[in-house]
Design an enzyme around this catalytic site. Structure first.
Site, PDB file in Angstrom:
ATOM      1  N   SER A 148      17.204  54.229   0.192  1.00 55.65           N
ATOM      2  CA  SER A 148      17.043  53.046   1.062  1.00 55.65           C
ATOM      3  C   SER A 148      16.004  53.385   2.125  1.00 55.65           C
ATOM      4  O   SER A 148      15.837  54.561   2.482  1.00 55.65           O
ATOM      5  CB  SER A 148      18.368  52.718   1.757  1.00 55.65           C
ATOM      6  OG  SER A 148      18.163  51.766   2.792  1.00 55.65           O
ATOM      7  N   TYR A 161      25.686  55.676   6.302  1.00 53.75           N
ATOM      8  CA  TYR A 161      24.752  55.170   5.280  1.00 53.75           C
ATOM      9  C   TYR A 161      23.378  55.834   5.413  1.00 53.75           C
ATOM     10  O   TYR A 161      22.791  56.266   4.422  1.00 53.75           O
ATOM     11  CB  TYR A 161      24.650  53.651   5.418  1.00 53.75           C
ATOM     12  CG  TYR A 161      23.877  52.968   4.312  1.00 53.75           C
ATOM     13  CD1 TYR A 161      24.433  52.779   3.051  1.00 53.75           C
ATOM     14  CD2 TYR A 161      22.583  52.495   4.540  1.00 53.75           C
ATOM     15  CE1 TYR A 161      23.728  52.132   2.041  1.00 53.75           C
ATOM     16  CE2 TYR A 161      21.868  51.844   3.535  1.00 53.75           C
ATOM     17  CZ  TYR A 161      22.452  51.667   2.293  1.00 53.75           C
ATOM     18  OH  TYR A 161      21.736  51.026   1.287  1.00 53.75           O
TER      19      TYR A 161
END
Ligand SMILES: NC(=O)c1ccc[n+]([C@@H]2O[C@H](COP(=O)([O-])OP(=O)(O)OC[C@H]3O[C@@H](n4cnc5c(N)ncnc54)[C@H](OP(=O)(O)O)[C@@H]3O)[C@@H](O)[C@H]2O)c1
Length: 256
Positions: A148, A161
């Protein structure tokens, strides 16, 4: 008709996509089928998996669903076996199953924090470990890990995350060095904001969405099909000399 084969052609290849039930995983599974590959999809929800299987079949290729959780150590070996049993081979592994949670660090219990690492990072480790023997025996294989842009830059309230996705990038570079001599390509894609179930809350939040859009030179968020070309490239012979790279597919968010 030309007998020159495109370096992006995946005919005769077998792919395994985790998190292939919906969102980016489904788009990649269907994109691989359109490029000629048969596909195994792994996720927990069987109804979602059945729809991806239907879409792959509609694209003219074979697909099978393996229902399971990537945090279960038994699932990765089982899914790899299913791929070899059904298609006689495994050529492409996409580690895409992901979990995003948000919240201030002091309000995030350790087990919730670890769960994000377990799905995004340990899941990637488990499937790579499970595919190692087959890839090394055949002297070929392609791994595409889905990281990401949040592995590249930080946002608040997302320590687990951001840590997990930065971990996926480091994992990708290390395994790429380890496996390059075996003819196996390992790379990652770092998507920016894409319109999926995972990002629905962000896209619905007018303030957050406006702020994110201001940082995307292309001026729009990604649609799942925007990821497919890069995934096919990293899964195909076209990327054979590309080792351990993280390709940002983000409309320019990380360069602006
Ligand atoms: N959407 C974005 O803006 C964006 C941006 C950057 C990176 N990413 C990354 O891209 C990947 C795909 O995200 P997405 O947006 O397509 O998310 P999504 O729409 O929420 O889909 C996630 C997929 O992963 C599966 N999954 C989740 N946890 C799992 C588990 N423990 N075991 C097995 N399967 C699991 C889900 O199926 P079940 O729930 O049925 O298991 C689903 O099929 C993720 O790694 C995500 O972090 C997304």
């Amino acid at each position: 008709m030309s007998d020159v084969v495109s370096p992006f052609d995946l005919s005769g290849k077998a792919a395994l996509v985790t998190g292939g039930g919906r969102g980016l995983g489904r788009a990649m599974a269907v994109g691989f089928a359109q490029a000629g590959a048969d596909v195994i999809v792994v996720a927990r929800r069987e109804d979602d998996l059945a729809e991806t299987v239907r879409l792959v079949n509609a694209a003219g290729r074979e697909a099978h669903a393996v229902a399971g959780d990537v945090t279960d150590p038994a699932v990765a070996p089982h899914a790899v076996e299913a791929c070899v049993r059904e298609f006689g081979r495994i050529d492409i592994l996409v580690n895409n199953a992901g979990l995003l949670t948000v919240g201030p660090i002091e309000e995030t219990p350790a087990e919730d924090w670890l769960k994000v690492l377990d799905v995004n990072l340990m899941g990637t480790y488990r499937f790579c470990a499970a595919v190692a023997k087959a890839f090394k025996q055949q002297g070929s294989g392609k791994v595409v890990n889905i990281a990401s842009v949040l592995g590249t830059f930080g946002v608040g309230d997302a320590t687990a995350y951001c840590t997990a996705k930065a971990g996926v990038m480091g994992f990708t570079r290390s395994l790429a060095v380890e496996w390059a001599p075996h003819g196996i390509g390992v790379n990652a894609i770092a998507p920016g904001l894409f319109d999926t179930d995972m990002s629905a809350g962000v896209i619905a939040n007018q303030d957050a969405y406006t702020m994110i859009m201001a940082g995307i030179p292309r001026g729009r968020h990604g649609r799942p099909e925007d990821l497919v070309g890069t995934a096919v490239y990293l899964a195909s012979a076209a990327s054979d000399h590309v080792i351990g790279q993280v390709v940002h597919v983000d409309g320019g968010a990380t360069i602006a």
